[in-house]
Design a protein around this motif. Structure first.
Motif, short mmCIF file in Angstrom:
data_model
loop_
_atom_site.label_atom_id
_atom_site.label_comp_id
_atom_site.label_asym_id
_atom_site.label_seq_id
_atom_site.Cartn_x
_atom_site.Cartn_y
_atom_site.Cartn_z
N SER A 16 0.83 -1.20 0.00
CA SER A 16 0.00 0.00 0.00
C SER A 16 0.86 1.25 0.00
O SER A 16 0.57 2.24 -0.70
N LYS A 17 1.93 1.22 0.78
CA LYS A 17 2.83 2.38 0.83
C LYS A 17 3.50 2.61 -0.51
O LYS A 17 3.69 3.75 -0.94
N ALA A 18 3.86 1.51 -1.19
CA ALA A 18 4.50 1.63 -2.50
C ALA A 18 3.55 2.26 -3.51
O ALA A 18 3.95 3.10 -4.33
N LYS A 19 2.27 1.88 -3.45
CA LYS A 19 1.28 2.45 -4.35
C LYS A 19 1.08 3.93 -4.07
O LYS A 19 0.93 4.74 -4.98
N GLU A 20 1.07 4.28 -2.78
CA GLU A 20 0.89 5.68 -2.41
C GLU A 20 2.06 6.52 -2.92
O GLU A 20 1.88 7.65 -3.41
N GLU A 21 3.27 5.98 -2.81
CA GLU A 21 4.45 6.69 -3.29
C GLU A 21 4.41 6.85 -4.80
O GLU A 21 4.77 7.90 -5.35
#
Length: 424
Positions: A212-217
């Motif tokens: 999820s964090k990778a997608k947000e970045e």
């Protein structure tokens, strides 16, 4: 007597249609295959993001007040109920007209298959109230309709390319470049506002796991690139994004990410040789610079054409050396811009046209009919349209060896007639 003709030049750009998650109640005007008005129905629908193309496309008609938007809308949906009046804000609610995509191949296939009915593909035209400078900040009535534009697959921006002292221009002069700049800037301002709010939310980092964090970045990085382009006056669709970046920003339904077709609305006298109209040449140059398509039509003439019997319409089109109406040209331009194509299913029950993204495999094309067709796909019995017609029937095509059995890797071609075998 009414006369009409259209010419078109399209800069092809293959883009996936984007759709919104907004709920919206619309009035829809229904027309039968012979373009007769059937009735009106209202319903609440939810347009969702999807990689597949439904049988019905949606195109929003936008532009400044009094450029011919509602006149064009009325023409293409055969007297839909938009009020075409010489007043800047006469379209008070967005009108949606559903029309059949013209395709003469359907009648041929239906006759050969002895089909009980014909089901064409369809396209929805949405007439949005005229936008004016400052619409994104609430000027005029356009601001309340910008949300409707987010629901469409492509945008048709009508641009006035004719002089007429009897028709008021909101800026008191005909200047296509200025008109286009006004509309595009309002769309850019809306996108900038939306992106700014989204980036602020992403900075708070609510992702609970690494994925999820990778997608947000990825989304934040993509939005910052788009934001930079917008601040330079460039549309979001001009920004080079990775497949992941395109996917993570899709949910925003950015207005300037949508494919755009500029509709140069000319006087009847300019239809035969639109290249001699300097306004049209301005639109042509701008559409190329902005990675968009353009079509030349005369909305008023198209409106007059709808009052004639079908036989007389064809006669007048032929007399002017054209074979397509404005509706046909607009749809053809939309298909080209979106990278779409058609395949058919044909049998005794019905002959139907299906709209898909060019490059789709047989299972993906089957999935447009029903997801079970894609999940349980076995093979697709396929014959090219011309081969089907020359053979005279599916059975005859099979006997002559023209019917092919295609597997999961087959890329569907324009005009394929298909019969899917599946197991669920």
């Amino acid at each position: 007597m009414a006369r009409a003709a259209c010419s078109s030049v399209v800069t092809a750009l293959t883009l996936l249609p984007s759709k919104s998650l907004l709920f919206r109640t619309h009035r829809h005007f229904l027309f039968s295959g012979n373009s007769k008005f059937v009735g009106v129905f209202t319903f609440e629908k939810k347009r969702c993001f999807a990689s597949k193309v439904s049988m019905s496309l949606k195109a929003g008609i936008v532009g400044l007040p009094n450029v011919g938007k509602s006149t064009l809308f009325n023409a293409v949906v055969e007297n839909g109920k938009a009020q075409a009046a010489n007043f800047p804000f006469c379209t008070i609610e967005p009108n949606v007209g559903i029309v059949a995509v013209p395709d003469s191949r359907l009648q041929v296939l239906s006759k050969l298959s002895n089909s009980q009915k014909i089901v064409p593909a369809s396209i929805e035209f949405v007439d949005i109230a005229g936008l004016v400078k400052g619409a994104s900040q609430g000027e005029g009535l356009g601001n309340k309709f910008l949300s409707h534009i987010r629901e469409v697959d492509s945008i048709l921006q009508v641009v006035r390319c004719f002089e007429d002292n009897d028709i008021i221009h909101v800026n008191n002069k005909v200047d296509p470049k200025s008109d286009i700049d006004v509309i595009n800037l309002e769309l850019i301002f809306c996108d900038l506002d939306q992106i700014g709010k989204r980036i602020e939310r992403l900075k708070k980092g609510k992702g609970k796991d690494s994925q999820s964090k990778a997608k947000e970045e990825a989304e934040k990085a993509a939005l910052e690139k788009i934001q930079e382009a917008l601040l330079e006056g460039k549309p979001a669709r001009s920004v080079a994004l990775t497949d992941l970046e395109k996917e993570v920003v899709k949910h925003l339904c950015l207005l300037t990410m949508k494919p755009m077709i500029y509709v140069a609305n000319v006087a009847e006298t300019d239809l035969a040789e639109p290249e001699k109209n300097t306004f049209v040449e301005d639109v042509k140059g701008l559409s190329s610079d902005l990675q968009s398509g353009h079509v030349v039509v005369s909305a008023q003439v198209e409106s007059e054409l709808t009052e004639l019997p079908l036989e007389e319409r064809i006669e007048y089109l032929n007399s002017l050396g054209v074979s397509e109406s404005g509706l046909g040209n607009l749809i053809r331009a939309t298909y080209s811009l979106l990278g779409l194509q058609t395949y058919f299913t044909s049998g005794e029950k019905e002959t139907r046209a299906w709209t898909i993204q060019a490059g789709m495999t047989a299972p993906q094309a089957a999935g447009v009919i029903h997801s079970d067709f894609e999940k349980g796909f076995i093979r697709a019995e396929t014959v090219a349209y011309d081969d089907f017609v020359s053979a005279g029937s599916l059975a005859a095509a099979r006997e002559k060896g023209l019917l092919r059995s295609e597997g999961k890797e087959y890329i569907v071609k324009e005009g394929d007639v298909m019969l899917f075998r599946f197991n669920v």
